[in-house]
Design a protein around this motif. Structure first.
Motif, short mmCIF file in Angstrom:
data_model
loop_
_atom_site.label_atom_id
_atom_site.label_comp_id
_atom_site.label_asym_id
_atom_site.label_seq_id
_atom_site.Cartn_x
_atom_site.Cartn_y
_atom_site.Cartn_z
N LEU A 34 35.51 35.53 37.09
CA LEU A 34 34.62 34.63 37.30
C LEU A 34 34.97 33.34 37.85
O LEU A 34 34.70 32.52 38.70
CB LEU A 34 33.44 34.40 36.27
CG LEU A 34 32.48 35.45 35.83
CD1 LEU A 34 31.89 35.03 34.71
CD2 LEU A 34 31.57 35.58 37.06
N ASP A 35 36.30 33.19 37.58
CA ASP A 35 37.01 31.78 37.61
C ASP A 35 37.49 31.96 39.15
O ASP A 35 37.41 31.32 40.00
CB ASP A 35 38.26 31.77 36.83
CG ASP A 35 38.20 31.38 35.39
OD1 ASP A 35 36.93 30.76 35.09
OD2 ASP A 35 38.70 31.74 34.30
N ASN B 90 40.04 35.32 34.36
CA ASN B 90 38.67 35.80 34.33
C ASN B 90 38.13 36.08 35.90
O ASN B 90 38.64 35.30 36.83
CB ASN B 90 37.63 34.79 33.77
CG ASN B 90 36.60 35.74 33.48
OD1 ASN B 90 35.73 36.32 34.04
ND2 ASN B 90 36.03 35.57 32.06
N PRO C 72 31.50 40.12 40.67
CA PRO C 72 32.56 39.56 39.70
C PRO C 72 31.65 39.28 38.56
O PRO C 72 30.45 39.15 38.49
CB PRO C 72 32.38 38.12 40.54
CG PRO C 72 32.53 38.47 41.98
CD PRO C 72 31.60 39.54 42.16
N HIS C 73 32.24 39.45 37.23
CA HIS C 73 31.68 39.32 36.17
C HIS C 73 32.77 38.96 34.89
O HIS C 73 33.82 38.66 35.31
CB HIS C 73 31.19 40.76 35.78
CG HIS C 73 32.19 41.91 35.49
ND1 HIS C 73 32.58 42.47 36.81
CD2 HIS C 73 32.60 42.49 34.36
CE1 HIS C 73 33.42 43.40 36.38
NE2 HIS C 73 33.55 43.32 35.18
N ASP C 74 32.41 38.88 33.96
CA ASP C 74 33.13 38.47 32.85
C ASP C 74 34.25 39.34 32.46
O ASP C 74 33.85 39.96 31.38
CB ASP C 74 32.01 37.70 31.60
CG ASP C 74 33.14 37.24 30.46
OD1 ASP C 74 34.15 36.89 30.84
OD2 ASP C 74 32.49 37.29 29.48
N TYR C 75 35.28 39.34 33.21
CA TYR C 75 36.13 40.42 32.68
C TYR C 75 37.52 39.62 33.01
O TYR C 75 37.79 38.86 33.87
CB TYR C 75 36.19 41.52 33.83
CG TYR C 75 37.33 42.41 33.58
CD1 TYR C 75 37.36 43.38 32.67
CD2 TYR C 75 38.31 42.49 34.56
CE1 TYR C 75 38.35 44.26 32.47
CE2 TYR C 75 39.63 43.27 34.38
CZ TYR C 75 39.54 44.26 33.11
OH TYR C 75 40.42 44.99 33.11
N VAL C 76 38.44 39.74 32.07
CA VAL C 76 39.76 39.08 32.07
C VAL C 76 40.73 40.07 32.59
O VAL C 76 40.80 40.96 31.93
CB VAL C 76 40.21 38.60 30.68
CG1 VAL C 76 41.58 38.17 30.58
CG2 VAL C 76 39.09 37.45 30.25
N GLU D 131 35.81 33.94 41.42
CA GLU D 131 34.61 33.67 42.33
C GLU D 131 34.28 32.22 42.34
O GLU D 131 34.02 31.85 43.43
CB GLU D 131 33.59 34.63 41.56
CG GLU D 131 31.91 33.88 41.76
CD GLU D 131 31.74 34.35 43.22
OE1 GLU D 131 30.66 33.73 43.86
OE2 GLU D 131 32.17 35.28 43.79
N HIS D 132 34.44 31.39 41.52
CA HIS D 132 34.07 30.10 41.61
C HIS D 132 35.25 29.47 42.37
O HIS D 132 34.74 28.38 42.89
CB HIS D 132 33.80 29.37 40.05
CG HIS D 132 32.70 29.56 39.46
ND1 HIS D 132 31.45 29.32 40.11
CD2 HIS D 132 32.39 30.71 38.57
CE1 HIS D 132 30.35 29.78 39.11
NE2 HIS D 132 31.07 30.52 38.30
N ASN E 108 27.17 36.49 44.83
CA ASN E 108 28.49 35.73 44.74
C ASN E 108 28.92 35.89 46.37
O ASN E 108 28.26 36.53 47.16
CB ASN E 108 29.21 37.05 43.84
CG ASN E 108 28.85 37.07 42.34
OD1 ASN E 108 29.33 36.28 41.58
ND2 ASN E 108 28.02 37.95 42.27
#
Length: 274
Positions: A38-39, A36, A86-90, A41-42, A71
């Motif tokens: 977001l992973d 993802n 960055p967003h919820d995208y796999v 990004e974090h 972000n």
């Protein structure tokens, strides 16, 4: 105002540049089918916090954005090329991922970007990535004392023209140092012998980016993510470069060359470290 940096100040930027290169290498290593955004990004947030660095993107609010950017890295997929939120995208097999990062350490900034293919790479995607990398090398080579800013722009444009890619002039490179964006603006298209003279101590972020079949862009509803207007895939390569008496010094070079694919079969490796 253009600020020329001393050799000691350039070395401090080089410290930041090495860290930016480290983070981008790690993001490229982790980017894989099923991961993802977001992973990523974090993970970048964690590395920045651990190093005691500061994100140049967090709370960044230019005139073209929609509210402050919240972000630490830009992640742009496929037809997105700049300022990807960055967003919820796999990530899927064959996705083109551009990662752009700018941070500051002890008051000195560095900025860099790279594009990879996740999983199985299509040759046309690798081709546009290689073109941006080749253009970045040409731009770096032109960043020499005595040359002019237009020589850098012309070098980028020549590579794009040779590959048959149109060039957008709305967004390009920029000065960098105490802040992420300083004078000058560095267009990705120009004429040699024009513009300000390049002098030792000038530090620039050079960033060719091309879409395969258009020079027009559109914005997502998030107000940040910039895409090719026709949906064609795009690529982005960037380094922070210091002009020195001895020639150009790349401050964000990654230590080892990495294929432009992750998590799958590479049809052909790209020279991912310009």
């Amino acid at each position: 105002m253009i600020e020329l940096k001393t050799p000691a100040e350039i070395e401090r930027m080089h410290v930041t540049g090495r860290f930016v290169a480290e983070v981008l290498s790690e993001v490229g290593r982790l980017a894989d089918v099923g991961v993802n955004l977001l992973d990523l990004e974090h993970h970048a947030r964690g590395m920045i916090a651990e190093r005691g660095a500061e994100s140049c993107y967090w709370d960044y609010a230019p005139s073209f954005g929609k509210g402050p950017f919240r972000n630490v890295i830009c992640l742009s997929v496929n037809d997105a090329v700049l300022h990807g939120l960055p967003h919820d995208y796999v990530l899927r097999d064959g996705d083109v991922l551009s990662a752009d990062l700018a941070v500051s350490i002890d008051g000195w900034a560095a900025d860099s970007a790279r594009t990879i293919v996740v999983g199985t790479a299509a040759e046309e995607d690798l081709r546009v990535i290689r073109a941006t990398e080749e253009a970045l090398e040409a731009a770096v080579d032109a960043a020499r004392p005595g040359n002019r800013l237009g020589d850098i722009s012309a070098a980028i444009w020549a590579v794009a023209r040779d590959h048959g890619y149109p060039v957008n002039t709305e967004f390009g490179g920029h000065g960098i140092g105490r802040t992420m964006h300083e004078d000058l603006h560095v267009p990705n298209k120009g004429k040699p012998g024009r513009g300000p003279r390049l002098r030792p101590g000038l530090t620039l972020a050079l960033e060719p980016w091309f879409a395969r079949t258009t020079d027009r862009i559109v914005y997502d509803a998030d107000g940040w993510t910039i895409r090719s207007a026709d949906g064609s895939r795009a690529a982005h390569s960037e380094h922070t470069v210091a002009i020195t008496e001895d020639g150009p010094l790349v401050l964000t070079r990654r230590e080892s060359e990495t294929p432009a694919t992750r998590g799958g079969r590479a049809i052909r490796s790209s020279t991912a470290d310009a």
